[in-house]
Scaffold this motif. Structure first.
Motif, mmCIF file in Angstrom:
data_model
loop_
_atom_site.group_PDB
_atom_site.id
_atom_site.type_symbol
_atom_site.label_atom_id
_atom_site.label_comp_id
_atom_site.label_asym_id
_atom_site.label_seq_id
_atom_site.Cartn_x
_atom_site.Cartn_y
_atom_site.Cartn_z
ATOM 1 N N SER A 336 0.828 -1.197 0.000
ATOM 2 C CA SER A 336 0.000 0.000 0.000
ATOM 3 C C SER A 336 0.868 1.255 0.000
ATOM 4 O O SER A 336 0.613 2.226 -0.745
ATOM 5 N N ALA A 337 1.930 1.242 0.787
ATOM 6 C CA ALA A 337 2.832 2.395 0.854
ATOM 7 C C ALA A 337 3.527 2.633 -0.482
ATOM 8 O O ALA A 337 3.664 3.767 -0.944
ATOM 9 N N MET A 338 3.962 1.552 -1.114
ATOM 10 C CA MET A 338 4.682 1.711 -2.384
ATOM 11 C C MET A 338 3.763 2.302 -3.457
ATOM 12 O O MET A 338 4.178 3.147 -4.252
ATOM 13 N N VAL A 339 2.530 1.843 -3.481
ATOM 14 C CA VAL A 339 1.587 2.388 -4.465
ATOM 15 C C VAL A 339 1.312 3.860 -4.162
ATOM 16 O O VAL A 339 1.239 4.695 -5.077
ATOM 17 N N ALA A 340 1.211 4.200 -2.898
ATOM 18 C CA ALA A 340 0.989 5.607 -2.535
ATOM 19 C C ALA A 340 2.167 6.482 -2.967
ATOM 20 O O ALA A 340 1.987 7.586 -3.477
ATOM 21 N N LEU A 341 3.384 5.972 -2.779
ATOM 22 C CA LEU A 341 4.569 6.743 -3.185
ATOM 23 C C LEU A 341 4.567 6.998 -4.691
ATOM 24 O O LEU A 341 4.871 8.090 -5.158
ATOM 25 N N VAL A 342 4.217 5.973 -5.452
ATOM 26 C CA VAL A 342 4.183 6.138 -6.918
ATOM 27 C C VAL A 342 3.114 7.151 -7.313
ATOM 28 O O VAL A 342 3.364 8.059 -8.123
ATOM 29 N N LEU A 343 1.945 7.023 -6.751
ATOM 30 C CA LEU A 343 0.849 7.903 -7.168
ATOM 31 C C LEU A 343 1.114 9.354 -6.775
ATOM 32 O O LEU A 343 0.814 10.277 -7.538
ATOM 33 N N ALA A 344 1.691 9.563 -5.611
ATOM 34 C CA ALA A 344 1.993 10.939 -5.208
ATOM 35 C C ALA A 344 3.039 11.544 -6.142
ATOM 36 O O ALA A 344 2.963 12.725 -6.508
ATOM 37 N N ASP A 345 3.994 10.737 -6.544
ATOM 38 C CA ASP A 345 5.036 11.220 -7.457
ATOM 39 C C ASP A 345 4.438 11.602 -8.812
ATOM 40 O O ASP A 345 4.706 12.691 -9.335
ATOM 41 N N VAL A 346 3.636 10.745 -9.385
ATOM 42 C CA VAL A 346 3.078 11.064 -10.714
ATOM 43 C C VAL A 346 2.068 12.208 -10.625
ATOM 44 O O VAL A 346 1.913 12.981 -11.572
ATOM 45 N N LEU A 347 1.419 12.318 -9.495
ATOM 46 C CA LEU A 347 0.487 13.433 -9.301
ATOM 47 C C LEU A 347 1.248 14.762 -9.311
ATOM 48 O O LEU A 347 0.840 15.726 -9.985
ATOM 49 N N LEU A 348 2.371 14.792 -8.602
ATOM 50 C CA LEU A 348 3.174 16.023 -8.579
ATOM 51 C C LEU A 348 3.810 16.274 -9.944
ATOM 52 O O LEU A 348 3.936 17.427 -10.374
ATOM 53 N N MET A 349 4.217 15.215 -10.630
ATOM 54 C CA MET A 349 4.777 15.370 -11.982
ATOM 55 C C MET A 349 3.756 15.994 -12.928
ATOM 56 O O MET A 349 4.112 16.756 -13.827
ATOM 57 N N GLN A 350 2.524 15.635 -12.752
ATOM 58 C CA GLN A 350 1.505 16.117 -13.680
ATOM 59 C C GLN A 350 1.297 17.626 -13.533
ATOM 60 O O GLN A 350 0.847 18.279 -14.479
ATOM 61 N N ALA A 351 1.664 18.179 -12.391
ATOM 62 C CA ALA A 351 1.566 19.629 -12.215
ATOM 63 C C ALA A 351 2.308 20.348 -13.332
ATOM 64 O O ALA A 351 1.879 21.400 -13.814
ATOM 65 N N ARG A 352 3.419 19.750 -13.753
ATOM 66 C CA ARG A 352 4.193 20.313 -14.859
ATOM 67 C C ARG A 352 3.348 20.452 -16.115
ATOM 68 O O ARG A 352 3.431 21.441 -16.845
ATOM 69 N N VAL A 353 2.563 19.441 -16.408
ATOM 70 C CA VAL A 353 1.773 19.462 -17.633
ATOM 71 C C VAL A 353 0.670 20.502 -17.533
ATOM 72 O O VAL A 353 0.309 21.147 -18.520
ATOM 73 N N GLU A 354 0.177 20.659 -16.327
ATOM 74 C CA GLU A 354 -0.937 21.582 -16.145
ATOM 75 C C GLU A 354 -0.478 23.039 -16.115
ATOM 76 O O GLU A 354 -1.290 23.951 -16.054
ATOM 77 N N PHE A 355 0.819 23.228 -16.186
ATOM 78 C CA PHE A 355 1.447 24.538 -16.082
ATOM 79 C C PHE A 355 0.882 25.562 -17.076
ATOM 80 O O PHE A 355 0.694 26.723 -16.749
ATOM 81 N N VAL A 356 0.614 25.115 -18.305
ATOM 82 C CA VAL A 356 0.238 26.069 -19.354
ATOM 83 C C VAL A 356 -1.233 26.456 -19.297
ATOM 84 O O VAL A 356 -1.634 27.502 -19.776
ATOM 85 N N ARG A 357 -2.024 25.585 -18.738
ATOM 86 C CA ARG A 357 -3.471 25.844 -18.719
ATOM 87 C C ARG A 357 -3.828 27.238 -18.281
ATOM 88 O O ARG A 357 -3.340 27.697 -17.249
#
Lengths: 357, 357, 357, 357
Positions: A336-357
């Motif tokens: 459960s912890a490992m999946v949470a770590l992955v999801l939090a990382d990709v969630l923060l990474m996606q902020a980059r994509v949302e930058f231009v909106r």
């Protein structure tokens, strides 16, 4: 990147051996402003403690995680969050023989070869399942990030010693209140019996875990190499004892046809089914992310086994020490912890994509 | 690390869409002095071409990889090796409808959500299986590194459309000379029949691949997060259509007891069995590395399917274009390439450890 | 990470040698939706062409960058953007002697030692200043990202051959329209005379460049190791011929007292001065980022020089080929590109921090 | 990579604030088999203590580094080495005003902006020079790796308050036994007088440090972005108070001609001069690596300064707390540690290249 770090912009680095002074980790990249207390981490660590079912070691580790940095007046500051868990009940005398003889199914021999003969053999050293405490502590921090977007991760045991929870009886949301973190209450008598038998046989058991992440927004994960399922497989397979990972239908998908396996899209971001397990082309679809994990039986059995010593001579070993009978259920909060770590990382990474909106 | 790179000190970065000018990659970190010619890469790329069995698309891509750097007078120089594969047979008119309607089982919808509605929908764009050509080209370079230490990687199809090669008839070494890169010749009539049926049903098939790496020295891989099996799972799961990865016994290990699953150590670095699949504690044991991969059926079926358009309205789609009937066998050289990339990387990483000797 | 990549979530990977087929790069992590055309890149590449003042080589490279991926219908898609620049005017015959003799001041000898004697010696191979074309192309993409937030980067030559532009005459905004990309028009006659003299002396010149970034929001950069100034110094020092980097007062700060050097804070995010050069504690302050870069004289001089051959024998070399007399002004767009790459990366990284707001 | 990690295959990750429980770090990638004790680390930490000259704070921190992992029976095991330094003399009451007012020249305001107003303002928090203790501890480990190949790193103060050691009197090897870690004994009376004057003026001083690495083999560093000088500049500029970095001649090279600046090659890997500072094309040449570093004056002065509070209102601040009068000499062991970390990393990276030999 020498292998004790995980994540890209939310990054966990861990250290520690089973019988050294302690173990810990550093979580970099956590956004500022999240409420975080030692008690939040402790709650998850307590789930990993021995005693949730009949399968656990008698080693008693309070496993108290102390926060050393990155939190000020109860909130994260955005700087690295370090935590430390002292080893308090190590009994190294149990492990004297391991200085010279390799335990079958363990990492003794491979560490011996990797590190030119130098390794901390006490209790498996760095290869001990004890390192997973650091994963659980970090996972608790990741879950704080996920909670901002109401993403949850749940895990449960769905098979133990070959006895599977039938699909129709699956109640993953209640698993944390069941022994073995079982996905069903009804299965418990059968599992208890199976565990009793294994104990009489001086043997150990494997099992299967299910991990489900809910409310994951569509669009997380990266194309090609860092597909969300690839990073999740990395995360889960990095947990000791894991020998297989499935996404959605997993190996069953190999036996379906395209018309059976495709999930029809419906209006409002819904799908008619979820064979894909919530990931299409490596990117989250907005459906539940569904993962299954194969857990091998614990290698330390109370039987004499054939092996060799460090000079290559054949010998036998009866592994002493205090061991679990199965990695189930203690591996459940780790997954459960490992999946949470992955999801939090990709969630923060996606902020980059949302930058231009 | 934005996701189109893979590897730590042998690192591949790829680019390219299915219907853009072309695709390619850059391999950093290759040691100097290895003989390398375009023909070496072409040999592997040709294995990925349509036509190895009855399951392939009619799109004809010569897939000629041109070397752009990093090789001088026939040998690698240690600087980045770039290769480029022009797209020559793209027929974008086949894909016009995809501008506005999402194909079930494809990445259209998830890319749409990830990239704020902007994506190259032609032939799947970046999500097309065509990107795997870059993996295969890079894998050919990785195999040159592995060859220095006589490490080999072989892959084969062991199950197609639910029909598995029986364990006793497995001949993985001959697979590249068989249709479907099958691990057995005797299975072929059954597979041909299964494929014929699927074609009549306007449907597609999944399968299972086996990958075996031989002569891998013990000691490769890193503890904790970059365990060799974790990185291999990452590599394999990053290939489109893969939905599950097993190491050694994989999910079967969940049903074994410790006494059944442990591999006894014998003198001279041998083991009495290989349930572990060549990896213990995340580090290679010197035994064959054995991996199994679940491949889902191709999502593009010649049937009308329910879906929605980009405005969220329900509609139906009949996916045109030229498609394979199964990712088997064309995925086989891709899986082999990914395993080669991982092993070459960990092999070079281990040089660091050997530094003090 | 083998060294031909730069950046964390906006990441550039480059390849190519001076006299191979060509050179290029892959930019990962660019957000989707930005307008981007080959002409945007070409405009910056043209600034790097020979002929902006009296210091340039006669090698004529059209340096046309072709976009190979990541752009669809005139806009970035968020997937990797690859570009390729063919080498069209390589005259390898000029470089025959370099197969066996090391040029003083060049990387020949160090590459020889690093790569076990194997390197592409033609025109410096990978170490040629020609690799900077890929930096400039990528910088043009980075500037598109910066433009979303109206951040600009400007660079100019402020000293050539020991003759500095006086501080009071500095007009950095007009530099691109001046020969030598000079920060002043009035300095030009002196510089022309200095260049004429050096040419007569068969010698080469160094200089100093100034780079200023405007409208950078406060808060960019990371604490401790990836301080904004540290990453900028890395970026700038990675450009061939650069031997020193200063931030704000730079070495002059070593001679100031705290009361002289501190910048008093004023309301509205203003400061009374900018000795710091726009960075405090490694994080942008909102003031102009001000950087100075020392550029050594070109090593290829039209004089016989003492050296050794690959067998260690002393000899003399007269370096042929076509060479610039100074890295000024052609290095100016390269420095500008590197600063743009850094700022775009930290800007996208900061999106993570803003996640919780 | 969120910025508190440094290095590629020898990687340091640090954490900790000035007035939190403590600070520490994790060193990944150290080869196994090196002798390492807490005393080795302590010896370097003691060099960073207050009291080496007249410039230091009266804060007394024993700065005892405890080893938590990665060492077994006195030798490194190859697994992560963690160390922890408790904060024992924090007097947070000195810093109360900092909760609402920004100190000029400090990171208060930039952290405030970066982290949405949330930061540990006590003693500078994460931005305190105290974080450099972790660098020094890690540097001691790096030096153990360098010692295997007899590489040494030395640093000294060569200028303080505008008074420079004359080139002819430079004795860098004796600096650690001099006050201020001065590169000359004769300069000491002048520096003492300069310091006395600054103290009377309630002001602070900057200076210049010299770092020299000896016996570095040729061939270390990577082409293009991770040139050895680029990574060194990154490392040095990441140390708080550093405003400039020079390699070899540095800014003086901008005023030399090519014929003056080129170093002629001599037989046996020797050179006639070392203007380059031991690095050519980003790769070590085998000569001494020579670096110069500009250190700004300490920002905390005992004078009232203009500033603003967190609501933007103008105010004045008299910075309390205990502060150094100059970052010289305490920065000297920090610079030395950073250079050692870089060199150990590139040395281990080079093992990859030597793989084929």
């Amino acid at each position: 990147m020498p292998g004790s770090g995980f994540g890209r912009i939310l990054r966990l680095t861990t250290y520690g051996e089973s019988h050294g002074p302690g173990l810990g980790g550093v979580v970099e990249g956590c956004p500022p402003g999240l409420e975080l207390a030692e008690a939040d981490i402790q709650a998850d660590l307590d789930l990993r403690k021995p005693g949730q079912g009949g399968t656990s070691t008698k080693r008693v580790e309070p496993d108290h995680a102390r926060l050393l940095s990155g939190v000020f007046e109860g909130r994260t500051t955005g700087t690295p969050i370090a935590f430390y868990i002292a080893n308090e009940d190590q009994r190294s005398r149990d492990y004297g023989e391991l200085a010279s003889v390799f335990r079958p199914g363990h990492a003794d021999w491979t560490y011996f070869k990797k590190y030119n003969g130098i390794y901390d053999y006490r209790g498996g050293g760095r290869a001990s399942a004890r390192e997973t405490a650091a994963r659980v502590a970090a996972g608790a921090i990741a879950k704080k990030i996920l909670a901002v977007r109401k993403i949850s991760v749940q895990a449960a045991c769905v098979e133990l010693g070959g006895i599977a929870v039938p699909p129709e009886g699956m109640e993953i949301d209640k698993a944390l209140s069941h022994p073995y973190f079982a996905a069903s209450e009804e299965i418990l008598p059968q599992w208890d019996a199976r565990v009793k038998q294994a104990r009489e046989d001086r043997d150990t058991l494997g099992g299967v875990a299910l991990v489900v992440a809910r409310n994951v927004p569509p669009g997380l994960g990266e194309p090609v190499f860092d597909k969300l399922d690839a990073v999740l497989a990395h995360a889960l397979m990095s947990v000791g004892a894991v020998k297989g990972v499935e996404v959605g239908e997993g190996f069953a998908a190999a036996r379906l046809t395209g018309s059976q396996n495709n999930d029809a899209l419906l209006p409002c971001g819904k799908f008619a089914s979820n064979h894909a397990g919530g990931i299409l082309g490596g990117i989250s679809s907005g459906q539940d992310i569904v993962l299954r994990v194969a857990v091998k039986p614990i290698a330390s059995i109370a039987q004499k086994q054939r092996t060799v010593d460090r000079y290559g001579n054949p010998t036998k070993i009866l592994v002493g020490g205090r061991h679990d009978l199965s990695a189930i259920p203690r591996i459940i909060p780790v997954l459960s912890a490992m999946v949470a770590l992955v999801l939090a990382d990709v969630l923060l990474m996606q902020a980059r994509v949302e930058f231009v909106r």
